[in-house]
Design a protein around this motif. Structure first.
Motif, PDB file in Angstrom:
ATOM      1  N   GLU A 141       0.992  10.625  -7.777  1.00  0.00           N
ATOM      2  CA  GLU A 141      -0.363  11.158  -7.683  1.00  0.00           C
ATOM      3  C   GLU A 141      -0.516  12.108  -6.485  1.00  0.00           C
ATOM      4  OE1 GLU A 141      -3.074   7.866  -7.735  1.00  0.00           O
ATOM      5  OE2 GLU A 141      -2.259   7.080  -9.600  1.00  0.00           O
ATOM      6  N   GLY A 142       0.515  12.911  -6.256  1.00  0.00           N
ATOM      7  CA  GLY A 142       0.467  13.917  -5.204  1.00  0.00           C
ATOM      8  C   GLY A 142       0.792  13.418  -3.812  1.00  0.00           C
ATOM      9  N   HIS A 143       1.121  12.134  -3.667  1.00  0.00           N
ATOM     10  CA  HIS A 143       1.433  11.567  -2.359  1.00  0.00           C
ATOM     11  C   HIS A 143       2.796  10.880  -2.407  1.00  0.00           C
ATOM     12  CE1 HIS A 143      -2.665  12.291  -1.049  1.00  0.00           C
ATOM     13  NE2 HIS A 143      -3.098  11.737  -2.175  1.00  0.00           N
ATOM     14  N   TRP A 144       3.448  10.792  -1.249  1.00  0.00           N
ATOM     15  CA  TRP A 144       4.713  10.089  -1.169  1.00  0.00           C
ATOM     16  C   TRP A 144       4.475   8.597  -1.272  1.00  0.00           C
ATOM     17  CZ3 TRP A 144       8.848  12.663  -2.087  1.00  0.00           C
ATOM     18  CH2 TRP A 144       8.978  13.990  -1.673  1.00  0.00           C
ATOM     19  N   ALA A 145       5.382   7.914  -1.954  1.00  0.00           N
ATOM     20  CA  ALA A 145       5.340   6.455  -2.076  1.00  0.00           C
ATOM     21  C   ALA A 145       6.780   5.939  -2.036  1.00  0.00           C
ATOM     22  CB  ALA A 145       4.668   6.038  -3.379  1.00  0.00           C
ATOM     23  N   ILE A 146       6.955   4.719  -1.580  1.00  0.00           N
ATOM     24  CA  ILE A 146       8.289   4.119  -1.519  1.00  0.00           C
ATOM     25  C   ILE A 146       8.677   3.704  -2.935  1.00  0.00           C
ATOM     26  CG2 ILE A 146       9.683   2.232  -0.597  1.00  0.00           C
ATOM     27  CD1 ILE A 146       7.714   2.175   1.809  1.00  0.00           C
ATOM     28  N   GLY A 147       9.734   4.320  -3.427  1.00  0.00           N
ATOM     29  CA  GLY A 147      10.224   4.014  -4.767  1.00  0.00           C
ATOM     30  C   GLY A 147      11.293   2.943  -4.763  1.00  0.00           C
ATOM     31  N   GLN A 148      12.036   2.876  -3.657  1.00  0.00           N
ATOM     32  CA  GLN A 148      13.094   1.876  -3.527  1.00  0.00           C
ATOM     33  C   GLN A 148      13.300   1.598  -2.049  1.00  0.00           C
ATOM     34  OE1 GLN A 148      16.508   2.789  -5.894  1.00  0.00           O
ATOM     35  NE2 GLN A 148      17.776   1.239  -4.922  1.00  0.00           N
ATOM     36  N   PHE A 149      13.514   0.325  -1.721  1.00  0.00           N
ATOM     37  CA  PHE A 149      13.693  -0.088  -0.328  1.00  0.00           C
ATOM     38  C   PHE A 149      14.854  -1.073  -0.283  1.00  0.00           C
ATOM     39  CE2 PHE A 149      12.617  -2.894   3.294  1.00  0.00           C
ATOM     40  CZ  PHE A 149      12.539  -1.947   4.296  1.00  0.00           C
ATOM     41  N   ASP A 150      16.016  -0.589   0.163  1.00  0.00           N
ATOM     42  CA  ASP A 150      17.210  -1.426   0.292  1.00  0.00           C
ATOM     43  C   ASP A 150      17.517  -1.575   1.773  1.00  0.00           C
ATOM     44  OD1 ASP A 150      17.763  -1.574  -2.540  1.00  0.00           O
ATOM     45  OD2 ASP A 150      18.373   0.525  -2.400  1.00  0.00           O
ATOM     46  N   TYR A 151      17.819  -2.793   2.193  1.00  0.00           N
ATOM     47  CA  TYR A 151      18.081  -3.009   3.610  1.00  0.00           C
ATOM     48  C   TYR A 151      19.219  -3.996   3.819  1.00  0.00           C
ATOM     49  CZ  TYR A 151      15.387  -7.289   2.934  1.00  0.00           C
ATOM     50  OH  TYR A 151      14.935  -8.496   2.486  1.00  0.00           O
ATOM     51  N   ARG A 152      19.791  -3.917   5.006  1.00  0.00           N
ATOM     52  CA  ARG A 152      20.848  -4.822   5.447  1.00  0.00           C
ATOM     53  C   ARG A 152      20.562  -5.167   6.898  1.00  0.00           C
ATOM     54  NH1 ARG A 152      25.807  -1.803   5.700  1.00  0.00           N
ATOM     55  NH2 ARG A 152      25.489  -1.756   7.915  1.00  0.00           N
ATOM     56  N   CYS A 153      20.755  -6.406   7.237  1.00  0.00           N
ATOM     57  CA  CYS A 153      20.472  -6.852   8.602  1.00  0.00           C
ATOM     58  C   CYS A 153      21.686  -7.541   9.201  1.00  0.00           C
ATOM     59  CB  CYS A 153      19.319  -7.852   8.619  1.00  0.00           C
ATOM     60  SG  CYS A 153      17.787  -7.187   8.031  1.00  0.00           S
ATOM     61  N   THR A 191       0.828  -1.212   0.000  1.00  0.00           N
ATOM     62  CA  THR A 191       0.000   0.000   0.000  1.00  0.00           C
ATOM     63  C   THR A 191       0.858   1.256   0.000  1.00  0.00           C
ATOM     64  OG1 THR A 191      -0.216   0.096   2.407  1.00  0.00           O
ATOM     65  CG2 THR A 191      -1.918  -1.131   1.199  1.00  0.00           C
ATOM     66  N   TYR A 192       2.077   1.159   0.510  1.00  0.00           N
ATOM     67  CA  TYR A 192       2.978   2.315   0.552  1.00  0.00           C
ATOM     68  C   TYR A 192       3.971   2.332  -0.609  1.00  0.00           C
ATOM     69  CZ  TYR A 192       1.279   2.644   5.339  1.00  0.00           C
ATOM     70  OH  TYR A 192       0.479   2.742   6.442  1.00  0.00           O
ATOM     71  N   ALA A 193       4.091   1.225  -1.341  1.00  0.00           N
ATOM     72  CA  ALA A 193       5.060   1.120  -2.434  1.00  0.00           C
ATOM     73  C   ALA A 193       4.525   1.793  -3.692  1.00  0.00           C
ATOM     74  CB  ALA A 193       5.365  -0.351  -2.714  1.00  0.00           C
ATOM     75  N   GLN A 219       6.055  -1.994  -7.026  1.00  0.00           N
ATOM     76  CA  GLN A 219       5.145  -3.133  -6.966  1.00  0.00           C
ATOM     77  C   GLN A 219       5.325  -4.043  -8.174  1.00  0.00           C
ATOM     78  OE1 GLN A 219       1.054  -1.985  -6.320  1.00  0.00           O
ATOM     79  NE2 GLN A 219       1.607  -0.581  -4.679  1.00  0.00           N
ATOM     80  N   GLN A 220       5.558  -3.463  -9.329  1.00  0.00           N
ATOM     81  CA  GLN A 220       5.748  -4.258 -10.544  1.00  0.00           C
ATOM     82  C   GLN A 220       7.085  -4.994 -10.540  1.00  0.00           C
ATOM     83  OE1 GLN A 220       5.271  -1.382 -13.668  1.00  0.00           O
ATOM     84  NE2 GLN A 220       3.050  -1.252 -13.410  1.00  0.00           N
ATOM     85  N   ARG A 221       8.110  -4.393  -9.947  1.00  0.00           N
ATOM     86  CA  ARG A 221       9.446  -4.994  -9.947  1.00  0.00           C
ATOM     87  C   ARG A 221       9.599  -6.107  -8.921  1.00  0.00           C
ATOM     88  NH1 ARG A 221      12.491   0.235  -9.231  1.00  0.00           N
ATOM     89  NH2 ARG A 221      13.265  -0.932  -7.479  1.00  0.00           N
ATOM     90  N   LEU A 222       8.871  -6.027  -7.799  1.00  0.00           N
ATOM     91  CA  LEU A 222       9.021  -7.032  -6.744  1.00  0.00           C
ATOM     92  C   LEU A 222       8.385  -8.354  -7.149  1.00  0.00           C
ATOM     93  CD1 LEU A 222       8.340  -5.024  -3.464  1.00  0.00           C
ATOM     94  CD2 LEU A 222      10.467  -6.096  -4.154  1.00  0.00           C
ATOM     95  N   THR A 223       9.122  -9.418  -6.932  1.00  0.00           N
ATOM     96  CA  THR A 223       8.593 -10.747  -7.228  1.00  0.00           C
ATOM     97  C   THR A 223       8.055 -11.366  -5.944  1.00  0.00           C
ATOM     98  OG1 THR A 223      10.692 -11.868  -6.786  1.00  0.00           O
ATOM     99  CG2 THR A 223      10.324 -11.052  -9.046  1.00  0.00           C
TER     100      THR A 223
END
Length: 165
Positions: free
Chosen positions: A138-150, A65-67, A72-76
């Motif tokens: 569409e006028g709102h912030w959305a997550i365009g990329q999410f990179d993480y390390r744990c 919902t936030y992406a 959304q299209q790139r994530l498998t």
């Protein structure tokens, strides 16, 4: 009427024209600075609110919902299951240390802005560091990329963070 006469006298002399030009430049800079500050506050608030919600109880459908549409299209399905597995392994959120970063101009088009933030969070089973890039959609912030390390290991609560659970 007096205002039109005054404006005409400013525009007909070089000194008056330069004064008006500097005045308009100053107004433009002031407006631009205020707008950028508001964008920065809005994007930081979006990241902190969204990430705190997601990190407290990770849910792939909530993440979607936030992406952005492109993300959304790139994530498998496999990538989403891996992310869910990572957050399940991390366990419960102990603290979230807030977003560090800000807005930037798009490298391709100057008038488009994005935002990039680094977040850190400690969990029962480790530490997460993520780099989140936001875009306006569409006028709102959305997550365009999410990179993480744990890093997975037991960790204690840190007093003074934004949230202790």
């Amino acid at each position: 009427m007096y205002l039109l006469t005054l404006l005409h006298s400013f525009l007909t002399t070089l000194k008056g024209f330069i004064i008006l030009l500097l005045l308009f430049i100053g107004i433009g800079i002031g407006f631009g600075t205020t707008s950028l500050q508001q964008l920065n506050q809005g994007s930081r608030q979006f990241v902190d609110t969204t990430m705190l919600s997601l990190l407290t109880h990770w849910d792939n459908s909530e993440f979607f919902t936030y992406a952005s549409d492109r993300l959304q299209q790139r994530l498998t399905g496999i990538q989403l299951q891996q992310m869910k597995g990572v957050f399940n392994q991390l366990g419960h959120l102990l603290n979230y240390q807030g977003a560090i970063g800000g807005i930037f101009h798009s490298p391709t088009t100057w008038w488009q802005v994005g935002a990039r933030y680094k977040i850190q969070a400690n969990f029962e089973g480790g530490k997460l560091i993520a780099l989140i890039t936001l875009i306006k959609q569409e006028g709102h912030w959305a997550i365009g990329q999410f990179d993480y390390r744990c890093n997975f290991y037991p960790i204690e609560k840190k007093v003074g963070s934004l949230m202790l659970i």
